[in-house]
Design an enzyme around this catalytic site. Structure first.
Site, PDB file in Angstrom:
ATOM      1  N   HIS A  57      33.650  75.723  60.907  1.00 25.13           N
ATOM      2  CA  HIS A  57      34.365  76.335  59.785  1.00 25.13           C
ATOM      3  C   HIS A  57      33.681  76.142  58.437  1.00 25.13           C
ATOM      4  O   HIS A  57      34.088  76.748  57.450  1.00 25.13           O
ATOM      5  CB  HIS A  57      35.799  75.788  59.706  1.00 25.13           C
ATOM      6  CG  HIS A  57      35.859  74.383  59.202  1.00 25.13           C
ATOM      7  ND1 HIS A  57      35.487  73.306  59.973  1.00 25.13           N
ATOM      8  CD2 HIS A  57      36.209  73.895  57.991  1.00 25.13           C
ATOM      9  CE1 HIS A  57      35.621  72.201  59.268  1.00 25.13           C
ATOM     10  NE2 HIS A  57      36.060  72.533  58.055  1.00 25.13           N
ATOM     11  N   HIS A  72      32.966  76.867  52.817  1.00 22.97           N
ATOM     12  CA  HIS A  72      34.094  76.467  53.654  1.00 22.97           C
ATOM     13  C   HIS A  72      34.906  77.718  53.967  1.00 22.97           C
ATOM     14  O   HIS A  72      35.582  78.261  53.106  1.00 22.97           O
ATOM     15  CB  HIS A  72      34.947  75.441  52.901  1.00 22.97           C
ATOM     16  CG  HIS A  72      35.949  74.747  53.757  1.00 22.97           C
ATOM     17  ND1 HIS A  72      37.118  75.345  54.182  1.00 22.97           N
ATOM     18  CD2 HIS A  72      35.942  73.500  54.272  1.00 22.97           C
ATOM     19  CE1 HIS A  72      37.790  74.483  54.913  1.00 22.97           C
ATOM     20  NE2 HIS A  72      37.109  73.358  54.987  1.00 22.97           N
TER      21      HIS A  72
END
Length: 125
Positions: A57, A72
């Site tokens: 992620h 992110h």
């Protein structure tokens, strides 16, 4: 002065507008948050992939000038265990601005109740 490109198409806002204290209070560094409208994440700068979280992620890039960047993808997406993320790079790989880094299934991210807001943070000072 460093010139960064957006890693994903979408609407860019101030980092303070993201609904996450770690990012909005700039605990990791300054940057922006992007609300993606497409599912391809690309390199915002020439450099090297320095880190990929095991859950895919988030990833780090160090520019050729030594600037360290964290991307992110989404918020709370660590809990998705990598399922909506298809990586095209590995740690240590050199990339050029615009190179495809990953494809994201944002429908899966949203179905899991995670915001798609994607912080781009300069982590080096």
């Amino acid at each position: 002065m460093i010139k960064l490109f957006s890693p994903v198409k979408g609407k860019c806002k101030a980092l303070e507008e993201v609904n996450d204290d770690v990012f909005s209070q700039k605990m990791m560094g300054d940057g922006v948050v992007i609300f993606p409208t497409e599912n391809i994440l690309a390199a915002p700068i020439d450099g090297e992939i320095t880190m990929i979280f095991p859950t895919k992620h988030a990833l780090g890039i160090k520019s050729n000038d030594g600037i360290e960047i964290l991307i992110h993808v989404g918020l709370d997406t660590v809990k998705l265990e990598g399922k909506p993320f298809n990586l095209f790079v590995t740690e240590g790989q050199k990339v050029k601005q615009g190179d495809k880094l990953m494809e994201i299934d944002f429908a899966m991210v949203e179905a899991a109740g995670c915001p798609i807001a994607t912080p781009l943070v300069i982590t080096s000072q």
